[in-house]
Design a protein around this motif. Sequence first.
Motif, PDB file in Angstrom:
ATOM      1  N   GLY A  32       0.800  -1.212   0.000  1.00  0.00           N
ATOM      2  CA  GLY A  32       0.000   0.000   0.000  1.00  0.00           C
ATOM      3  C   GLY A  32       0.836   1.266   0.000  1.00  0.00           C
ATOM      4  O   GLY A  32       0.298   2.376  -0.089  1.00  0.00           O
ATOM      5  N   VAL A  33       2.151   1.130   0.108  1.00  0.00           N
ATOM      6  CA  VAL A  33       3.042   2.291   0.200  1.00  0.00           C
ATOM      7  C   VAL A  33       3.177   2.959  -1.164  1.00  0.00           C
ATOM      8  O   VAL A  33       3.487   2.303  -2.173  1.00  0.00           O
ATOM      9  CB  VAL A  33       4.426   1.872   0.730  1.00  0.00           C
ATOM     10  N   ARG A  34       2.952   4.283  -1.177  1.00  0.00           N
ATOM     11  CA  ARG A  34       3.048   5.065  -2.407  1.00  0.00           C
ATOM     12  C   ARG A  34       3.773   6.387  -2.109  1.00  0.00           C
ATOM     13  O   ARG A  34       3.839   6.836  -0.967  1.00  0.00           O
ATOM     14  CB  ARG A  34       1.652   5.399  -2.958  1.00  0.00           C
ATOM     15  N   LEU A  35       4.274   7.027  -3.152  1.00  0.00           N
ATOM     16  CA  LEU A  35       4.859   8.354  -3.008  1.00  0.00           C
ATOM     17  C   LEU A  35       3.734   9.388  -3.044  1.00  0.00           C
ATOM     18  O   LEU A  35       2.895   9.372  -3.946  1.00  0.00           O
ATOM     19  CB  LEU A  35       5.843   8.623  -4.141  1.00  0.00           C
ATOM     20  N   HIS A  36       3.712  10.283  -2.046  1.00  0.00           N
ATOM     21  CA  HIS A  36       2.636  11.264  -1.925  1.00  0.00           C
ATOM     22  C   HIS A  36       3.185  12.685  -1.980  1.00  0.00           C
ATOM     23  O   HIS A  36       4.255  12.975  -1.440  1.00  0.00           O
ATOM     24  CB  HIS A  36       1.877  11.063  -0.618  1.00  0.00           C
ATOM     25  N   ASN A  37       2.418  13.543  -2.624  1.00  0.00           N
ATOM     26  CA  ASN A  37       2.695  14.977  -2.630  1.00  0.00           C
ATOM     27  C   ASN A  37       1.391  15.675  -2.254  1.00  0.00           C
ATOM     28  O   ASN A  37       0.483  15.797  -3.080  1.00  0.00           O
ATOM     29  CB  ASN A  37       3.149  15.443  -4.021  1.00  0.00           C
ATOM     30  N   ASN A  38       1.277  16.111  -1.018  1.00  0.00           N
ATOM     31  CA  ASN A  38       0.043  16.764  -0.591  1.00  0.00           C
ATOM     32  C   ASN A  38       0.335  17.760   0.532  1.00  0.00           C
ATOM     33  O   ASN A  38       1.494  18.012   0.875  1.00  0.00           O
ATOM     34  CB  ASN A  38      -1.010  15.728  -0.167  1.00  0.00           C
ATOM     35  N   SER A  39      -0.716  18.294   1.108  1.00  0.00           N
ATOM     36  CA  SER A  39      -0.574  19.364   2.094  1.00  0.00           C
ATOM     37  C   SER A  39       0.007  18.916   3.429  1.00  0.00           C
ATOM     38  O   SER A  39       0.301  19.751   4.281  1.00  0.00           O
ATOM     39  CB  SER A  39      -1.936  20.023   2.341  1.00  0.00           C
ATOM     40  N   MET A  40       0.184  17.629   3.605  1.00  0.00           N
ATOM     41  CA  MET A  40       0.776  17.150   4.856  1.00  0.00           C
ATOM     42  C   MET A  40       2.242  17.547   4.985  1.00  0.00           C
ATOM     43  O   MET A  40       2.771  17.638   6.093  1.00  0.00           O
ATOM     44  CB  MET A  40       0.684  15.620   4.954  1.00  0.00           C
ATOM     45  N   SER A  41       2.904  17.765   3.839  1.00  0.00           N
ATOM     46  CA  SER A  41       4.341  18.007   3.886  1.00  0.00           C
ATOM     47  C   SER A  41       4.773  18.899   2.733  1.00  0.00           C
ATOM     48  O   SER A  41       4.179  18.860   1.639  1.00  0.00           O
ATOM     49  CB  SER A  41       5.099  16.675   3.822  1.00  0.00           C
ATOM     50  N   ASP A  42       5.800  19.688   2.966  1.00  0.00           N
ATOM     51  CA  ASP A  42       6.360  20.537   1.911  1.00  0.00           C
ATOM     52  C   ASP A  42       7.159  19.719   0.900  1.00  0.00           C
ATOM     53  O   ASP A  42       7.446  20.192  -0.199  1.00  0.00           O
ATOM     54  CB  ASP A  42       7.268  21.611   2.516  1.00  0.00           C
ATOM     55  N   THR A  43       7.535  18.528   1.290  1.00  0.00           N
ATOM     56  CA  THR A  43       8.278  17.634   0.403  1.00  0.00           C
ATOM     57  C   THR A  43       7.498  16.335   0.217  1.00  0.00           C
ATOM     58  O   THR A  43       6.646  15.977   1.036  1.00  0.00           O
ATOM     59  CB  THR A  43       9.671  17.313   0.982  1.00  0.00           C
ATOM     60  N   SER A  44       7.783  15.633  -0.860  1.00  0.00           N
ATOM     61  CA  SER A  44       7.115  14.357  -1.104  1.00  0.00           C
ATOM     62  C   SER A  44       7.546  13.334  -0.063  1.00  0.00           C
ATOM     63  O   SER A  44       8.639  13.420   0.498  1.00  0.00           O
ATOM     64  CB  SER A  44       7.430  13.856  -2.516  1.00  0.00           C
ATOM     65  N   PHE A  45       6.689  12.363   0.199  1.00  0.00           N
ATOM     66  CA  PHE A  45       6.988  11.340   1.206  1.00  0.00           C
ATOM     67  C   PHE A  45       6.277  10.045   0.844  1.00  0.00           C
ATOM     68  O   PHE A  45       5.238  10.041   0.179  1.00  0.00           O
ATOM     69  CB  PHE A  45       6.546  11.806   2.598  1.00  0.00           C
ATOM     70  N   TYR A  46       6.843   8.950   1.280  1.00  0.00           N
ATOM     71  CA  TYR A  46       6.232   7.640   1.079  1.00  0.00           C
ATOM     72  C   TYR A  46       5.344   7.304   2.276  1.00  0.00           C
ATOM     73  O   TYR A  46       5.716   7.548   3.437  1.00  0.00           O
ATOM     74  CB  TYR A  46       7.293   6.555   0.917  1.00  0.00           C
ATOM     75  N   ALA A  47       4.168   6.754   2.008  1.00  0.00           N
ATOM     76  CA  ALA A  47       3.251   6.339   3.067  1.00  0.00           C
ATOM     77  C   ALA A  47       2.177   5.440   2.465  1.00  0.00           C
ATOM     78  O   ALA A  47       1.984   5.408   1.243  1.00  0.00           O
ATOM     79  CB  ALA A  47       2.604   7.549   3.743  1.00  0.00           C
ATOM     80  N   SER A  48       1.469   4.724   3.327  1.00  0.00           N
ATOM     81  CA  SER A  48       0.312   3.932   2.916  1.00  0.00           C
ATOM     82  C   SER A  48      -0.930   4.636   3.439  1.00  0.00           C
ATOM     83  O   SER A  48      -1.215   4.589   4.636  1.00  0.00           O
ATOM     84  CB  SER A  48       0.404   2.507   3.485  1.00  0.00           C
ATOM     85  N   LEU A  49      -1.660   5.309   2.543  1.00  0.00           N
ATOM     86  CA  LEU A  49      -2.767   6.171   2.937  1.00  0.00           C
ATOM     87  C   LEU A  49      -4.038   5.819   2.164  1.00  0.00           C
ATOM     88  O   LEU A  49      -3.987   5.368   1.023  1.00  0.00           O
ATOM     89  CB  LEU A  49      -2.428   7.640   2.667  1.00  0.00           C
ATOM     90  N   PHE A  50      -5.187   6.058   2.805  1.00  0.00           N
ATOM     91  CA  PHE A  50      -6.464   5.953   2.113  1.00  0.00           C
ATOM     92  C   PHE A  50      -6.610   7.128   1.137  1.00  0.00           C
ATOM     93  O   PHE A  50      -5.929   8.142   1.273  1.00  0.00           O
ATOM     94  CB  PHE A  50      -7.620   5.993   3.121  1.00  0.00           C
ATOM     95  N   GLY A  51      -7.523   6.991   0.186  1.00  0.00           N
ATOM     96  CA  GLY A  51      -7.835   8.105  -0.699  1.00  0.00           C
ATOM     97  C   GLY A  51      -8.425   9.263   0.084  1.00  0.00           C
ATOM     98  O   GLY A  51      -8.967   9.089   1.188  1.00  0.00           O
ATOM     99  N   ASP A  52      -8.367  10.452  -0.477  1.00  0.00           N
ATOM    100  CA  ASP A  52      -8.785  11.661   0.231  1.00  0.00           C
ATOM    101  C   ASP A  52     -10.214  11.597   0.740  1.00  0.00           C
ATOM    102  O   ASP A  52     -10.534  12.130   1.806  1.00  0.00           O
ATOM    103  CB  ASP A  52      -8.618  12.881  -0.676  1.00  0.00           C
ATOM    104  N   ASP A  53     -11.102  10.970  -0.009  1.00  0.00           N
ATOM    105  CA  ASP A  53     -12.518  10.943   0.365  1.00  0.00           C
ATOM    106  C   ASP A  53     -12.908   9.692   1.151  1.00  0.00           C
ATOM    107  O   ASP A  53     -14.067   9.548   1.555  1.00  0.00           O
ATOM    108  CB  ASP A  53     -13.395  11.035  -0.890  1.00  0.00           C
ATOM    109  N   THR A  54     -11.978   8.788   1.370  1.00  0.00           N
ATOM    110  CA  THR A  54     -12.281   7.551   2.081  1.00  0.00           C
ATOM    111  C   THR A  54     -12.360   7.814   3.578  1.00  0.00           C
ATOM    112  O   THR A  54     -11.412   8.312   4.185  1.00  0.00           O
ATOM    113  CB  THR A  54     -11.201   6.489   1.798  1.00  0.00           C
ATOM    114  N   PHE A  55     -13.499   7.493   4.167  1.00  0.00           N
ATOM    115  CA  PHE A  55     -13.733   7.694   5.610  1.00  0.00           C
ATOM    116  C   PHE A  55     -13.554   9.162   6.014  1.00  0.00           C
ATOM    117  O   PHE A  55     -13.098   9.462   7.114  1.00  0.00           O
ATOM    118  CB  PHE A  55     -12.793   6.827   6.444  1.00  0.00           C
ATOM    119  N   ALA A  56     -13.912  10.088   5.131  1.00  0.00           N
ATOM    120  CA  ALA A  56     -13.793  11.510   5.461  1.00  0.00           C
ATOM    121  C   ALA A  56     -14.686  11.845   6.647  1.00  0.00           C
ATOM    122  O   ALA A  56     -15.740  11.240   6.856  1.00  0.00           O
ATOM    123  CB  ALA A  56     -14.187  12.361   4.257  1.00  0.00           C
ATOM    124  N   ASP A  57     -14.255  12.831   7.448  1.00  0.00           N
ATOM    125  CA  ASP A  57     -15.019  13.234   8.628  1.00  0.00           C
ATOM    126  C   ASP A  57     -16.458  13.594   8.246  1.00  0.00           C
ATOM    127  O   ASP A  57     -16.716  14.192   7.194  1.00  0.00           O
ATOM    128  CB  ASP A  57     -14.385  14.463   9.291  1.00  0.00           C
TER     129      ASP A  57
END
Length: 374
Positions: A32-57
């Motif tokens: 499930g590990v992928r390279l991510h570029n999003n607002s969590m970090s100023d630089t890209s990072f590898y992580a295993s994350l759900f899609g943005d809309d999955t289990f949204a608040d």
Amino acid sequence: MAGVYIVSDNITSPLGTTTADNFAQLKNGISGVRLHNNSMSDTSFYASLFGDDTFADNVQHTKFEQLLIASITNALEGTGLEPAGSKTALIISSTKGNISLLETEVHTPELNKRIALHNSAKLVANHFGFITQPIVVSNACISGILGTVTGMRLIESGQYETVIVSGADVISKFILSGFQSFNAISSQPCKPFDADRDGITLGEGAATIILSSNPKYNRGIRVMGGASSNDANHISAPSRTGEELAQAINASLKQAGLSSSDIDLISAHGTATIYNDEMEAKAITLAGLQTTPLNSLKGFYGHTLGAAGLIESIISLQSLKQNIIIPTAGFNQIGVPTPVNVCTELTSQPLKNILKTASGFGGCNGAVIFSKAD
């Protein structure tokens, strides 16, 4: 003393929403590990994350709480268990819970209450109709294992017949930046026990294990023993000797009535940090398990914090059922001074007893043993 049987389980992760889906992905070598570029970090990072809309608040429940509810719902399916009983308990395991709300909400007394783990536990318990007070286990990265051991002890003591143990964590900017401040995040997908490892990869997910002393729920696997210990060494750095994790392993073996030679597989914590992997290898050697096959699942799931012990335990249960050892993703060459037997390929062999280990900030250590029931 009552036997503690595994009634049912679930893994909800970026790899799938059932245990079967997750194990199938692992057997196929899918991470499930992928390279991510999003607002969590100023630089890209590898992580295993759900899609943005999955289990949204939503209005009622946060993403963290929705993950718990989804996992428990799936684990309960087909069991016939009713949560609304005086002999049924709920344990929630997490390290961070709703801490990400600090990033988006105004800091008020109401927010402090919303973030409190016991509040989330009550919301989840009410959703399923539990009448017993939920129990929260939050002890860094051993939370999932410690929740399982706590459930086992509550059943063995006769306080409860059935305990539902569920754990979850969600990755946010707050959490990622914290690990980045330690320079602990790997620049690549993590490589547990490897000579080229340079830190952890984070992940999010949820998992649930249902335990019971009722023999009618005997599905062929029992929790045989478990223990915890503490290094009393440093707030974030692990023991340099591994003696304290070895103590937890040996105490678990003693309770289970087993020796080191009886263990067929170790599901290691294996975070891929320099010091954790070294410490864990030393502890495994001190416990006489250095030749026992070992794997780490962090290369598939990332480090899922409070859910890690449960997710990795459930994969171990599937290994017991199917007599299959999942390899260690990212591992190429042994990189710890005290060598251990890291599994490098999918292997089929008879398995009866599996040891699961974990360690975390504050020097906490945990171990639990699962065995095929006679």
